[in-house]
Design a protein around this motif. Structure first.
Motif, PDB file in Angstrom:
ATOM      1  N   THR A  36       0.781  -1.199  -0.001  1.00  0.00           N
ATOM      2  CA  THR A  36       0.012  -0.216   0.130  1.00  0.00           C
ATOM      3  C   THR A  36       0.799   1.043  -0.056  1.00  0.00           C
ATOM      4  O   THR A  36       0.374   2.514  -0.134  1.00  0.00           O
ATOM      5  CB  THR A  36      -0.888   0.008   1.357  1.00  0.00           C
ATOM      6  N   SER A  37       2.233   0.989   0.055  1.00  0.00           N
ATOM      7  CA  SER A  37       2.857   2.249   0.490  1.00  0.00           C
ATOM      8  C   SER A  37       3.263   3.337  -0.620  1.00  0.00           C
ATOM      9  O   SER A  37       2.936   4.644  -0.309  1.00  0.00           O
ATOM     10  CB  SER A  37       4.196   2.041   0.814  1.00  0.00           C
ATOM     11  N   TYR A  38       3.043   3.015  -1.912  1.00  0.00           N
ATOM     12  CA  TYR A  38       3.074   4.015  -3.026  1.00  0.00           C
ATOM     13  C   TYR A  38       2.064   4.870  -2.979  1.00  0.00           C
ATOM     14  O   TYR A  38       2.024   6.144  -3.136  1.00  0.00           O
ATOM     15  CB  TYR A  38       3.440   3.235  -4.191  1.00  0.00           C
ATOM     16  N   GLY A  39       0.809   4.296  -2.937  1.00  0.00           N
ATOM     17  CA  GLY A  39      -0.549   4.858  -2.959  1.00  0.00           C
ATOM     18  C   GLY A  39      -0.519   5.916  -1.687  1.00  0.00           C
ATOM     19  O   GLY A  39      -1.056   7.105  -1.589  1.00  0.00           O
ATOM     20  N   PHE A  40      -0.127   5.259  -0.505  1.00  0.00           N
ATOM     21  CA  PHE A  40      -0.070   6.045   0.843  1.00  0.00           C
ATOM     22  C   PHE A  40       0.713   7.372   0.389  1.00  0.00           C
ATOM     23  O   PHE A  40       0.189   8.410   0.956  1.00  0.00           O
ATOM     24  CB  PHE A  40       0.426   5.117   1.970  1.00  0.00           C
ATOM     25  N   ASN A  41       1.780   7.185  -0.057  1.00  0.00           N
ATOM     26  CA  ASN A  41       2.618   8.276  -0.058  1.00  0.00           C
ATOM     27  C   ASN A  41       2.324   9.287  -1.293  1.00  0.00           C
ATOM     28  O   ASN A  41       2.242  10.501  -0.915  1.00  0.00           O
ATOM     29  CB  ASN A  41       4.222   7.933  -0.563  1.00  0.00           C
ATOM     30  N   ALA A  42       1.559   8.823  -2.155  1.00  0.00           N
ATOM     31  CA  ALA A  42       0.958   9.845  -3.165  1.00  0.00           C
ATOM     32  C   ALA A  42      -0.341  10.754  -2.309  1.00  0.00           C
ATOM     33  O   ALA A  42      -0.405  11.776  -2.583  1.00  0.00           O
ATOM     34  CB  ALA A  42       0.359   9.127  -4.330  1.00  0.00           C
ATOM     35  N   VAL A  43      -1.164   9.912  -1.746  1.00  0.00           N
ATOM     36  CA  VAL A  43      -2.170  10.574  -0.902  1.00  0.00           C
ATOM     37  C   VAL A  43      -1.830  11.513  -0.013  1.00  0.00           C
ATOM     38  O   VAL A  43      -2.197  12.665   0.196  1.00  0.00           O
ATOM     39  CB  VAL A  43      -3.216   9.853  -0.535  1.00  0.00           C
ATOM     40  N   LEU A  44      -0.650  11.175   0.761  1.00  0.00           N
ATOM     41  CA  LEU A  44      -0.041  12.050   1.855  1.00  0.00           C
ATOM     42  C   LEU A  44       0.313  13.127   1.253  1.00  0.00           C
ATOM     43  O   LEU A  44       0.148  14.175   1.852  1.00  0.00           O
ATOM     44  CB  LEU A  44       1.165  11.174   2.750  1.00  0.00           C
ATOM     45  N   GLY A  45       1.185  13.179   0.122  1.00  0.00           N
ATOM     46  CA  GLY A  45       1.627  14.342  -0.693  1.00  0.00           C
ATOM     47  C   GLY A  45       0.616  15.346  -1.009  1.00  0.00           C
ATOM     48  O   GLY A  45       0.618  16.444  -1.005  1.00  0.00           O
ATOM     49  N   PRO A 103      16.138   7.896   3.054  1.00  0.00           N
ATOM     50  CA  PRO A 103      16.542   6.396   2.396  1.00  0.00           C
ATOM     51  C   PRO A 103      17.234   6.127   1.203  1.00  0.00           C
ATOM     52  O   PRO A 103      17.985   5.453   1.008  1.00  0.00           O
ATOM     53  CB  PRO A 103      15.298   5.856   2.718  1.00  0.00           C
ATOM     54  N   VAL A 104      16.855   7.009   0.210  1.00  0.00           N
ATOM     55  CA  VAL A 104      17.378   6.926  -1.242  1.00  0.00           C
ATOM     56  C   VAL A 104      18.726   7.165  -1.169  1.00  0.00           C
ATOM     57  O   VAL A 104      19.450   6.840  -2.088  1.00  0.00           O
ATOM     58  CB  VAL A 104      16.507   7.738  -2.190  1.00  0.00           C
ATOM     59  N   LEU A 105      19.113   8.193  -0.365  1.00  0.00           N
ATOM     60  CA  LEU A 105      20.673   8.613  -0.313  1.00  0.00           C
ATOM     61  C   LEU A 105      21.587   7.741   0.480  1.00  0.00           C
ATOM     62  O   LEU A 105      22.782   8.080   0.385  1.00  0.00           O
ATOM     63  CB  LEU A 105      20.542  10.048   0.251  1.00  0.00           C
ATOM     64  N   ARG A 106      21.138   6.980   1.251  1.00  0.00           N
ATOM     65  CA  ARG A 106      21.917   5.893   2.157  1.00  0.00           C
ATOM     66  C   ARG A 106      22.309   4.953   1.162  1.00  0.00           C
ATOM     67  O   ARG A 106      21.979   4.557   0.167  1.00  0.00           O
ATOM     68  CB  ARG A 106      20.924   5.326   3.370  1.00  0.00           C
ATOM     69  N   ARG A 107      23.431   4.373   1.755  1.00  0.00           N
ATOM     70  CA  ARG A 107      23.934   2.935   1.022  1.00  0.00           C
ATOM     71  C   ARG A 107      23.408   1.933   0.781  1.00  0.00           C
ATOM     72  O   ARG A 107      23.309   1.322  -0.204  1.00  0.00           O
ATOM     73  CB  ARG A 107      25.350   2.834   1.922  1.00  0.00           C
ATOM     74  N   GLY A 108      22.498   1.441   1.798  1.00  0.00           N
ATOM     75  CA  GLY A 108      21.746   0.435   1.472  1.00  0.00           C
ATOM     76  C   GLY A 108      20.331   0.525   0.934  1.00  0.00           C
ATOM     77  O   GLY A 108      19.327  -0.128   1.210  1.00  0.00           O
ATOM     78  N   ARG A 109      20.231   1.569   0.099  1.00  0.00           N
ATOM     79  CA  ARG A 109      18.899   1.822  -0.270  1.00  0.00           C
ATOM     80  C   ARG A 109      18.422   0.531  -1.335  1.00  0.00           C
ATOM     81  O   ARG A 109      19.108  -0.155  -1.906  1.00  0.00           O
ATOM     82  CB  ARG A 109      18.948   3.173  -1.260  1.00  0.00           C
ATOM     83  N   THR A 110      17.116   0.755  -1.564  1.00  0.00           N
ATOM     84  CA  THR A 110      16.495  -0.368  -2.488  1.00  0.00           C
ATOM     85  C   THR A 110      15.338   0.388  -3.389  1.00  0.00           C
ATOM     86  O   THR A 110      15.321   1.591  -3.200  1.00  0.00           O
ATOM     87  CB  THR A 110      15.488  -1.241  -1.672  1.00  0.00           C
ATOM     88  N   PHE A 111      15.266  -0.200  -4.458  1.00  0.00           N
ATOM     89  CA  PHE A 111      14.203   0.332  -5.514  1.00  0.00           C
ATOM     90  C   PHE A 111      12.897   0.761  -4.670  1.00  0.00           C
ATOM     91  O   PHE A 111      12.423   1.827  -5.153  1.00  0.00           O
ATOM     92  CB  PHE A 111      13.928  -0.603  -6.599  1.00  0.00           C
ATOM     93  N   THR A 112      12.452   0.112  -3.715  1.00  0.00           N
ATOM     94  CA  THR A 112      11.105   0.399  -2.999  1.00  0.00           C
ATOM     95  C   THR A 112      11.391   1.892  -2.458  1.00  0.00           C
ATOM     96  O   THR A 112      10.476   2.876  -2.306  1.00  0.00           O
ATOM     97  CB  THR A 112      10.808  -0.331  -1.959  1.00  0.00           C
ATOM     98  N   ASP A 113      12.780   2.284  -1.719  1.00  0.00           N
ATOM     99  CA  ASP A 113      12.670   3.432  -1.449  1.00  0.00           C
ATOM    100  C   ASP A 113      12.654   4.696  -2.426  1.00  0.00           C
ATOM    101  O   ASP A 113      11.863   5.733  -2.152  1.00  0.00           O
ATOM    102  CB  ASP A 113      14.453   3.727  -0.709  1.00  0.00           C
ATOM    103  N   ALA A 114      13.045   4.404  -3.848  1.00  0.00           N
ATOM    104  CA  ALA A 114      12.978   5.370  -4.693  1.00  0.00           C
ATOM    105  C   ALA A 114      11.529   5.609  -5.394  1.00  0.00           C
ATOM    106  O   ALA A 114      11.038   6.519  -5.389  1.00  0.00           O
ATOM    107  CB  ALA A 114      13.860   4.886  -5.972  1.00  0.00           C
ATOM    108  N   GLY A 115      10.767   4.608  -5.167  1.00  0.00           N
ATOM    109  CA  GLY A 115       9.361   4.406  -5.363  1.00  0.00           C
ATOM    110  C   GLY A 115       8.675   5.133  -4.294  1.00  0.00           C
ATOM    111  O   GLY A 115       7.675   5.806  -4.706  1.00  0.00           O
ATOM    112  N   HIS A 116       8.675   4.907  -3.033  1.00  0.00           N
ATOM    113  CA  HIS A 116       8.312   6.340  -2.003  1.00  0.00           C
ATOM    114  C   HIS A 116       8.395   7.332  -2.496  1.00  0.00           C
ATOM    115  O   HIS A 116       7.644   8.425  -2.332  1.00  0.00           O
ATOM    116  CB  HIS A 116       8.792   5.537  -0.776  1.00  0.00           C
TER     117      HIS A 116
END
Length: 195
Positions: A121-130, A156-169
């Motif tokens: 649910t996190s991508y949709g959640f972030n969009a509505v929050l924004g 989280p996108v700037l940290r070393r252990g980032r994931t593509f989900t962080d970029a999606g958020h």
């Protein structure tokens, strides 16, 4: 005002589905999650229905604080803008962020990344929050809230252990903030401002 709190119904259904999924066998659970995932392999194979199905399942039950925050954000968006608007922003943000991530990853040859589970649910959640930042009462407060949310999502996108989900958020939040900026520019836009 809508008598049915659709955000709460959605969050409850996702949560109940997660509990039910926990009770299935590991192979069936894995197959269902993979079939619903918007990973690179599924989208590259033309499984576009996953743009919707991935928003309906989570890998495990949502932690209570997150589930309550999801209900609160969706509930206020329904109050301020209506259920259809909330659903449209949620789905638009979810699908758009997913496609941006897919576009960035589709050339990868790493099989772990190509087949990674990408549901929730996190991508949709972030969009509505924004998008909800447009409901803040003063321009300076809206600007500060947008900058603060973007900074939190960018960390989280700037940290070393980032994931593509962080970029999606971050992408989903940016899409939602884009919606809120558009709302700010619409003459006569009517919605509930937070007191």
């Amino acid at each position: 005002m809508n008598p049915i709190p659709w955000g709460a119904v959605y969050a409850g259904a996702v949560q109940l589905g997660a509990y039910a999924l926990e009770r299935t066998g590991p192979a069936d659970r894995e197959r269902l999650l993979r079939d619903c995932s918007t990973n690179v392999d599924n989208l590259a194979a033309g499984r576009w229905e996953t743009l919707l199905s991935s928003a309906l399942v989570v890998e495990e039950p949502m932690p209570l604080p997150y589930a309550l925050l999801l209900v609160a954000v969706l509930g206020y968006a329904e109050y301020a803008y209506g259920a259809w608007w909330t659903a449209a922003v949620f789905l638009f943000g979810h699908a758009s962020a997913t496609l941006l991530v897919y576009g960035a990853l589709r050339g990868t040859t790493d099989s772990g990344t190509r087949r990674a589970l990408d549901v929730g649910t996190s991508y949709g959640f972030n969009a509505v929050l924004g998008a909800l930042t447009s409901a803040l009462p003063r321009r300076a407060v809206r600007t500060a809230a947008r900058a603060g949310l973007l900074a939190l999502a960018a960390a989280p996108v700037l940290r070393r252990g980032r994931t593509f989900t962080d970029a999606g958020h971050l992408a989903a939040l940016g899409i939602g903030i884009g919606v809120s900026l558009a709302l700010d520019c619409l003459p006569g836009a009517k919605h509930q401002k937070m007191a």
